[in-house]
Design a protein around this motif. Structure first.
Motif, PDB file in Angstrom:
ATOM      1  N   SER A 110       0.821  -1.208   0.000  1.00  0.00           N
ATOM      2  CA  SER A 110       0.000   0.000   0.000  1.00  0.00           C
ATOM      3  C   SER A 110       0.853   1.256   0.000  1.00  0.00           C
ATOM      4  CB  SER A 110      -0.936   0.029   1.211  1.00  0.00           C
ATOM      5  OG  SER A 110      -0.230   0.417   2.376  1.00  0.00           O
ATOM      6  N   ILE A 111       0.260   2.344  -0.524  1.00  0.00           N
ATOM      7  CA  ILE A 111       0.844   3.680  -0.455  1.00  0.00           C
ATOM      8  C   ILE A 111      -0.188   4.594   0.206  1.00  0.00           C
ATOM      9  CG2 ILE A 111       1.870   5.591  -1.721  1.00  0.00           C
ATOM     10  CD1 ILE A 111       2.511   3.716  -3.980  1.00  0.00           C
ATOM     11  N   SER A 112       0.190   5.263   1.268  1.00  0.00           N
ATOM     12  CA  SER A 112      -0.709   6.154   1.998  1.00  0.00           C
ATOM     13  C   SER A 112      -0.105   7.551   2.064  1.00  0.00           C
ATOM     14  CB  SER A 112      -0.960   5.628   3.424  1.00  0.00           C
ATOM     15  OG  SER A 112      -1.498   4.323   3.389  1.00  0.00           O
ATOM     16  N   THR A 113      -0.916   8.557   1.798  1.00  0.00           N
ATOM     17  CA  THR A 113      -0.433   9.936   1.815  1.00  0.00           C
ATOM     18  C   THR A 113      -0.321  10.442   3.243  1.00  0.00           C
ATOM     19  OG1 THR A 113      -1.487  10.352  -0.322  1.00  0.00           O
ATOM     20  CG2 THR A 113      -0.849  12.269   0.986  1.00  0.00           C
ATOM     21  N   PHE A 114       0.874  10.895   3.598  1.00  0.00           N
ATOM     22  CA  PHE A 114       1.100  11.474   4.924  1.00  0.00           C
ATOM     23  C   PHE A 114       0.775  12.966   4.929  1.00  0.00           C
ATOM     24  CE2 PHE A 114       3.977  13.734   7.817  1.00  0.00           C
ATOM     25  CZ  PHE A 114       3.617  13.165   9.036  1.00  0.00           C
ATOM     26  N   SER A 115       1.236  13.700   3.912  1.00  0.00           N
ATOM     27  CA  SER A 115       0.985  15.144   3.869  1.00  0.00           C
ATOM     28  C   SER A 115       1.142  15.672   2.448  1.00  0.00           C
ATOM     29  CB  SER A 115       1.932  15.895   4.809  1.00  0.00           C
ATOM     30  OG  SER A 115       3.279  15.753   4.378  1.00  0.00           O
ATOM     31  N   ILE A 116       0.467  16.797   2.187  1.00  0.00           N
ATOM     32  CA  ILE A 116       0.619  17.546   0.938  1.00  0.00           C
ATOM     33  C   ILE A 116       0.786  19.013   1.326  1.00  0.00           C
ATOM     34  CG2 ILE A 116      -0.330  18.033  -1.348  1.00  0.00           C
ATOM     35  CD1 ILE A 116      -2.384  15.827  -0.831  1.00  0.00           C
TER      36      ILE A 116
END
Length: 288
Positions: free
Chosen positions: A192-198
């Motif tokens: 999986s790839i999960s977004t931590f911050s933008i």
């Protein structure tokens, strides 16, 4: 009440090239705070008396059967002999006697049991409908509960970080650890790839920070990652296929990865884009 226990003189032994593993009491969080210390001691004593299980086994051991009239109440321990977390779904169980004859059969949904940690045992009460039992009563000292046929077992993996910068601040590490801990569990074999911050930085880059997790049985090399940034209205802002060099994630591990998109915007301070999202794919091109 018909109670069945067996003495186990040693909690871990090796014989005939088989390794037997100890299992320790594990309760759901909601039960941990309400079960008394005395009751926990009883659970622990009963676990000690159960026959040993081998490494890698799922085991169900019965303690007692009680006739409630329309149902048979059974107390069992579900034991996880695997080195991974385990979640159970629909499990068919048999009550058998010493001759192997089936006294009863019923399918139980064990999702409420929650996640079983490695080498743990959890008590549970099950209720066999009498319509699913072939005898009027369960014979004393001649019954056991066993797994029957195919059933739904899911091993879950909770990866831990690797490859963190050596100079990472303790506060930043704790934030990443908390984020990783709160991500949904992975099933064995998943990635999986999960977004931590933008956010957009003072240098004008839109920076996407993500956490990649590998729950497969092998190291995984990543050489290309498609990344598309969308604004709060789900409109595409930036998209690119990033190429990575010598980037891999070991089995059961997680790594942080950053992707930067240059822009002409120059804010005075770094700005978090909290309503924006990331899709790890490239936009589809409509063919005319």
């Amino acid at each position: 009440m018909v109670k069945k226990t067996q003495k186990n003189e040693e909690n871990k032994i090796e014989a005939d090239n088989k390794e037997y593993v100890p299992t320790v009491l594990s309760l759901l969080d909601k039960d941990e705070n309400v079960v008394s210390d005395v009751q926990k001691e009883i659970f622990e004593e009963e676990i000690q008396e159960l026959p040993p299980i081998e490494e890698g086994q799922l085991n169900i051991s019965g303690i007692y059967v009680y006739d409630l009239g329309k149902k048979f109440e059974t107390k069992v321990y579900i034991r996880n002999g695997l080195s991974d977390d385990l979640k159970l779904g629909n499990i068919p169980l048999l009550i058998i006697n010493s001759k192997g004859e089936t006294l009863g059969r019923q399918v139980f949904n064990l999702e409420s049991l929650g996640t079983l940690p490695p080498h743990s045992a959890r008590p549970l009460k099950l209720y066999f409908d009498k319509a699913n039992v072939n005898v009027e009563s369960i014979p004393a000292d001649d019954w056991s509960i066993v797994l029957d046929g195919k059933f739904d077992i899911t091993a879950t993996i909770k990866p831990i970080f690797e490859g963190l910068p050596e100079d990472i601040d303790l506060e930043d590490k704790l934030v990443f650890d908390k984020f990783l801990e709160e991500l949904p569990e992975l099933k064995e074999g998943e990635f999986s790839i999960s977004t931590f911050s933008i956010g957009i930085q003072k240098d004008g880059n839109i920076l996407v920070t993500c956490v990649m997790r590998n729950a497969t049985s092998r190291p995984m090399s990543i050489d290309k990652v498609p990344v598309t940034v969308l604004d709060a209205e789900k409109r595409i802002v930036k998209s690119n296929l990033f190429k990575l060099k010598d980037f891999s994630i070991n089995s059961g591990r997680a790594r942080i990865c950053n992707f930067a998109f240059p822009t002409n915007v120059r804010p005075e301070e770094d700005v978090a884009l909290e309503d924006w999202t990331v899709a790890y794919q490239l936009p589809k091109v409509n063919k005319k």
